[in-house]
Design an enzyme around this catalytic site. Sequence first.
Site, PDB file in Angstrom:
ATOM      1  CG  ASP A   1      -2.265   0.408   1.004  1.00  0.00           C
ATOM      2  OD1 ASP A   1      -2.508   1.021  -0.041  1.00  0.00           O
ATOM      3  OD2 ASP A   1      -3.130   0.114   1.847  1.00  0.00           O
TER       4      ASP A   1
ATOM      5  CE  LYS B   1      -3.816   8.743  -2.635  1.00  0.00           C
ATOM      6  NZ  LYS B   1      -4.982   8.149  -2.016  1.00  0.00           N
TER       7      LYS B   1
ATOM      8  CG  MET C   1      -5.782  10.693   5.730  1.00  0.00           C
ATOM      9  SD  MET C   1      -6.987   9.467   5.203  1.00  0.00           S
ATOM     10  CE  MET C   1      -7.486   8.771   6.764  1.00  0.00           C
TER      11      MET C   1
HETATM   12  N1  SAH Z   1      -3.238   2.902   8.911  1.00  0.00           N
HETATM   13  C1  SAH Z   1      -2.447   4.108   9.021  1.00  0.00           C
HETATM   14  C2  SAH Z   1      -3.222   5.341   8.638  1.00  0.00           C
HETATM   15  C3  SAH Z   1      -3.579   5.386   7.150  1.00  0.00           C
HETATM   16  S1  SAH Z   1      -4.378   6.873   6.681  1.00  0.00           S
HETATM   17  C4  SAH Z   1      -1.906   4.214  10.450  1.00  0.00           C
HETATM   18  O1  SAH Z   1      -2.333   3.461  11.333  1.00  0.00           O
HETATM   19  O2  SAH Z   1      -1.035   5.043  10.675  1.00  0.00           O
HETATM   20  C5  SAH Z   1      -3.013   7.831   6.090  1.00  0.00           C
HETATM   21  C6  SAH Z   1      -2.712   8.944   7.058  1.00  0.00           C
HETATM   22  O3  SAH Z   1      -1.964   8.443   8.154  1.00  0.00           O
HETATM   23  C7  SAH Z   1      -1.881  10.067   6.497  1.00  0.00           C
HETATM   24  O4  SAH Z   1      -2.617  10.991   5.751  1.00  0.00           O
HETATM   25  C8  SAH Z   1      -1.360  10.691   7.771  1.00  0.00           C
HETATM   26  O5  SAH Z   1      -2.355  11.441   8.411  1.00  0.00           O
HETATM   27  C9  SAH Z   1      -1.100   9.441   8.614  1.00  0.00           C
HETATM   28  N2  SAH Z   1       0.287   8.970   8.482  1.00  0.00           N
HETATM   29  C10 SAH Z   1       0.707   7.796   7.995  1.00  0.00           C
HETATM   30  N3  SAH Z   1       2.036   7.676   8.095  1.00  0.00           N
HETATM   31  C11 SAH Z   1       2.480   8.814   8.656  1.00  0.00           C
HETATM   32  C12 SAH Z   1       3.766   9.300   9.046  1.00  0.00           C
HETATM   33  N4  SAH Z   1       4.880   8.588   8.885  1.00  0.00           N
HETATM   34  N5  SAH Z   1       3.829  10.532   9.610  1.00  0.00           N
HETATM   35  C13 SAH Z   1       2.731  11.260   9.817  1.00  0.00           C
HETATM   36  N6  SAH Z   1       1.505  10.854   9.480  1.00  0.00           N
HETATM   37  C14 SAH Z   1       1.370   9.645   8.909  1.00  0.00           C
END
Ligand code: SAH
Length: 271
Positions: A46, A68, A185
């Site tokens: 993903d 994407k 997000m």
């Molecule tokens: N399943 C993921 C979330 C997916 S939604 C989790 O548990 O973290 C995607 C969002 O996660 C991004 O838009 C951002 O808000 C956050 N995100 C994912 N990786 C990140 C990172 N390394 N640093 C900051 N925000 C992150």
Amino acid sequence: MKNKPHKPPATAVGQVSLVGAGPGDPDLLTLKAVKAIAAATVILVDDLVNEAVLAHASPSARIVYVGKRGGCASTPQAFIEKLMVSEAHKGENVVRLKGGDPLVFGRSGEEIEALQQAGIEVHVVNGITAALGALASLNTALTHRDHAHGVLMVTGHAKPGDPGTDWRALAHTARQAKLTLVVYMGVAAAQRIQDELLHGLAADTPVAIVQDATLPSQRRALCTLDCLHQTLTEQRMASPCVLVIGDVLRGLASLGQAQEAVLARGQIRAM
Ligand code: SAH
């Protein structure tokens, strides 16, 4: 002559594991995730998964990128679900690698339903969700007996046609129940989130913005709620970011070390 890499055998009846790859730092993978990746014959990767975690994959595993990044359109969800079902029916051991934890904003609910309807065995392997990676980088807890009795994880991005989060209601609840808000997000809607939250939360409520949490490219900024959008713009911060909002961050101001660490990066706005 070089030996052909050993291909792990496809299981007689296939299965799918939804595996959390954590927020970025490959050292944050769980042992269970490492074992699942190593045993996979097909891996669907993903968006936001650090490719470094694929070092644990078998050289013969088929890797399919369904995110994407790189300007390509993301693979439609229905296609991903069909692919997982058909590969599992062929007897493949499928790993669906997701950023953070698969159960947090990862569309795993839809996928688990689709797989179970197709009679496929599903396993979930947890990962460290982005918010926790971000908070660790700030040496701050999400809860605190004096400041926050709990946490609300919310998304700033609703499905098309869905009005999304009621930020005003959330602000009142967060204030009354002493909750830390963590927004995933939230970058694109930051101005609206700020404006709406200000109906229930004080303008000087502290906010931490953490981009690329746990990666070498990580950036952090501290500000007050009334400066959220301005800070994102001035600091040129972009997705992926988590926004942490609440009094639990007040401790940060008194933690000289943590504040210095942020200051040294020149990304702080006065709290
Ligand atoms: N399943 C993921 C979330 C997916 S939604 C989790 O548990 O973290 C995607 C969002 O996660 C991004 O838009 C951002 O808000 C956050 N995100 C994912 N990786 C990140 C990172 N390394 N640093 C900051 N925000 C992150």
